[in-house]
Motif scaffolding. Structure first.
Motif, mmCIF file in Angstrom:
data_model
loop_
_atom_site.group_PDB
_atom_site.id
_atom_site.type_symbol
_atom_site.label_atom_id
_atom_site.label_comp_id
_atom_site.label_asym_id
_atom_site.label_seq_id
_atom_site.Cartn_x
_atom_site.Cartn_y
_atom_site.Cartn_z
ATOM 1 N N ALA B 33 14.031 82.669 -41.236
ATOM 2 C CA ALA B 33 12.821 83.428 -41.516
ATOM 3 C C ALA B 33 13.092 84.857 -41.962
ATOM 4 N N ASP B 34 14.287 85.128 -42.455
ATOM 5 C CA ASP B 34 14.645 86.507 -42.811
ATOM 6 C C ASP B 34 14.597 86.741 -44.322
ATOM 7 N N GLY B 35 13.598 86.205 -44.970
ATOM 8 C CA GLY B 35 13.439 86.398 -46.407
ATOM 9 C C GLY B 35 13.943 85.201 -47.187
ATOM 10 N N TRP B 36 13.630 85.180 -48.450
ATOM 11 C CA TRP B 36 14.013 84.045 -49.301
ATOM 12 C C TRP B 36 13.926 84.489 -50.756
ATOM 13 N N SER B 55 9.495 82.454 -45.871
ATOM 14 C CA SER B 55 8.931 81.743 -47.014
ATOM 15 C C SER B 55 7.631 81.013 -46.695
ATOM 16 N N VAL B 56 7.439 80.565 -45.423
ATOM 17 C CA VAL B 56 6.170 79.874 -45.136
ATOM 18 C C VAL B 56 4.957 80.779 -45.211
ATOM 19 N N GLU B 57 5.143 82.101 -45.061
ATOM 20 C CA GLU B 57 3.966 82.976 -45.137
ATOM 21 C C GLU B 57 4.058 83.955 -46.301
ATOM 22 N N SER B 58 4.873 83.641 -47.314
ATOM 23 C CA SER B 58 5.102 84.552 -48.426
ATOM 24 C C SER B 58 4.120 84.289 -49.576
ATOM 25 N N PRO B 59 3.422 85.339 -50.039
ATOM 26 C CA PRO B 59 2.543 85.174 -51.208
ATOM 27 C C PRO B 59 3.339 84.799 -52.451
ATOM 28 N N VAL B 60 4.613 85.224 -52.502
ATOM 29 C CA VAL B 60 5.446 84.888 -53.649
ATOM 30 C C VAL B 60 5.778 83.388 -53.619
ATOM 31 N N VAL B 74 18.129 76.049 -61.440
ATOM 32 C CA VAL B 74 17.403 76.793 -60.405
ATOM 33 C C VAL B 74 18.326 76.976 -59.197
ATOM 34 N N ILE B 75 18.281 78.166 -58.609
ATOM 35 C CA ILE B 75 18.974 78.398 -57.331
ATOM 36 C C ILE B 75 17.986 79.063 -56.370
ATOM 37 N N ALA B 76 17.833 78.474 -55.180
ATOM 38 C CA ALA B 76 16.947 79.053 -54.170
ATOM 39 C C ALA B 76 17.705 79.214 -52.864
ATOM 40 N N HIS B 77 17.215 80.121 -52.043
ATOM 41 C CA HIS B 77 17.926 80.486 -50.817
ATOM 42 C C HIS B 77 16.922 80.932 -49.773
ATOM 43 N N ILE B 78 17.066 80.437 -48.568
ATOM 44 C CA ILE B 78 16.281 80.951 -47.442
ATOM 45 C C ILE B 78 17.270 81.566 -46.477
ATOM 46 N N ARG B 79 16.971 82.788 -46.050
ATOM 47 C CA ARG B 79 17.967 83.565 -45.325
ATOM 48 C C ARG B 79 17.786 83.532 -43.820
ATOM 49 N N LYS B 80 18.900 83.329 -43.132
ATOM 50 C CA LYS B 80 18.992 83.604 -41.702
ATOM 51 C C LYS B 80 20.069 84.668 -41.605
ATOM 52 N N ALA B 81 19.652 85.903 -41.393
ATOM 53 C CA ALA B 81 20.589 87.026 -41.490
ATOM 54 C C ALA B 81 21.734 86.896 -40.488
ATOM 55 N N THR B 82 22.973 86.975 -40.994
ATOM 56 C CA THR B 82 24.128 87.062 -40.105
ATOM 57 C C THR B 82 24.760 88.440 -40.266
ATOM 58 N N GLN B 83 24.785 88.946 -41.508
ATOM 59 C CA GLN B 83 25.300 90.292 -41.781
ATOM 60 C C GLN B 83 24.338 91.023 -42.688
#
Lengths: 260, 260
Positions: B33-36, B55-60, B74-83
């Motif tokens: 849930a740390d951005g996408w 991403s579940v609550e993103s207007p984008v 296409v390349i997509a990414h959902i982030r779980k921040a580690t660094q």
């Protein structure tokens, strides 16, 4: 001719009101219907929304109109193609990274005869004169400095390069690294500084008003820059041909005027 | 751990069905849930949509779900921040220009000990290990070749660099220049090739099915690549640790496996 819109503020601000009028120039109140784009800096990060559809019928413009992204530096562009096909690679604004910063550029004008040599660091992807000019500008700055220089020195060099490139045609442009906004005028550019006491502004392109006093704090300061004034009840300042201004924290900090 | 999604096709295709399941992993069916972000190539052009909201609550994400952008890569990414903090500058995918082409990169893993020297051509803007690895990869390729090399030679060099960087940790990544999609596996990556005869696929993350036969032509070919399979009624192929695949026109064209 394309339309440019820029914003530089001392606090993250949304551009919804100005974008409301501006985006209507992309196919409705004006004929700049060959795509459009907008870049928002958020600290060091930057997001660029692009669409090769006219802005009045673009789903991406709909998103931007509804999603109040708060930014200290924004550059938007509506395209009327003069050189290069209508496609995504030719849609402004363009982005490159230099010195570990993102740089955003949009251009209005025509530099028909401008064909600089391909650079070591930056090359155009599309086929516009605008992206060629941007890459050339970045290349010259990067070759001169491998680390970010002092702002004054950078400003002087951008002024020199802008004058040089302007010899090839019309070169109205906006350039930002997320801290400062450089604005160069060949023909048409206007700006306004909004600060306390804030008033109500009314859009030229649409019967919409906003009372800025209700959406700001007394210390907010916002510079808006556009090809043509966006409001009809405020006093906009026209830039003179050959003028370069560096905006920072919502006001003009450095000004270079062409020797008359 | 983050989630990666990639698509490579022989004809511009929208990714709506797969994105429907994938974006739910950003805060709903999984905890990334740390951005996408998502990047769409359209010929040489590229647009990148980023959001530091889940991403579940993103207007984008809402826009991307509704706007069928047709793309071959296409390349997509959902982030779980580690660094690196949660902010826009640290949101994947990242973009740079090399050889007059845009290059897009997203990473899943952790390269804690990886601190390469700053490059001559490419430097990170944010503070993630991922962007450091991307800039290092670009730098090495650009220093080796000032013009785009043959695909085979490029593939061999990417394989060599990927193996080298992988010594510092987990390095699952996707990389594209709009023509080919490079996919490297350290731990988890799966792919599927969809071609005629097309069947109905059913999403793991949501009770949604699509009959691909109704939305494709017999010559369409689509490679989907994801951290974990997105559908529960198709056979996905797992990449092995150290494997690099170059997808082009919707199929694996070059494969490098680590000597066992």
């Amino acid at each position: 001719m394309c339309q440019l819109l820029g914003m530089n503020c001392n606090t993250p601000t949304d551009i919804l009101f100005s974008f409301e009028g501006f985006h209507r120039r992309g196919g409705l109140t004006d004929h700049h219907a060959d795509g459009w784009g907008i870049a928002f800096f958020e600290n060091k990060g930057c997001r660029v929304f692009l669409d090769d559809k006219p802005s009045v019928e673009s789903p991406v413009a709909d998103l931007v109109r509804r999603y109040p992204i708060k930014s200290e530096n924004v550059i938007a562009h509506i395209r009327k193609a003069t050189q290069g096909e209508i496609n995504l690679a030719n849609t402004h604004p363009f982005m490159r990274e230099m010195w570990g910063q993102y740089w955003i550029f949009a251009h209005n004008g025509n530099l028909e005869s401008f064909h600089p040599e391909a650079g070591e660091h930056y090359r155009p992807v599309g086929t516009t004169d605008s992206e060629r000019a941007f890459c050339h500008l970045m290349e010259k700055l990067r070759v001169k400095w491998s680390e970010p220089p002092e702002e004054d020195a950078l400003f002087e060099e951008v002024a020199r390069l802008a004058a040089e490139i302007s010899a090839n045609g019309v070169f109205n442009f906006m350039l930002s690294n997320g801290q400062s906004l450089f604005v160069h005028c060949s023909t048409h550019l206007h700006y306004i500084i909004r600060r306390a006491p804030f008033n109500t502004a009314h859009l030229v392109d649409d019967d919409v008003s906003v009372d800025f006093a209700s959406v700001t704090t007394p210390r907010d300061q916002v510079a808006m820059i556009a090809t043509q004034p966006l409001t009809d009840n405020e006093r906009w300042t026209a830039l003179s041909p050959g003028e370069l201004i560096l905006f920072r924290d919502g006001e003009p900090r450095l000004i270079h005027k062409q020797a008359g």
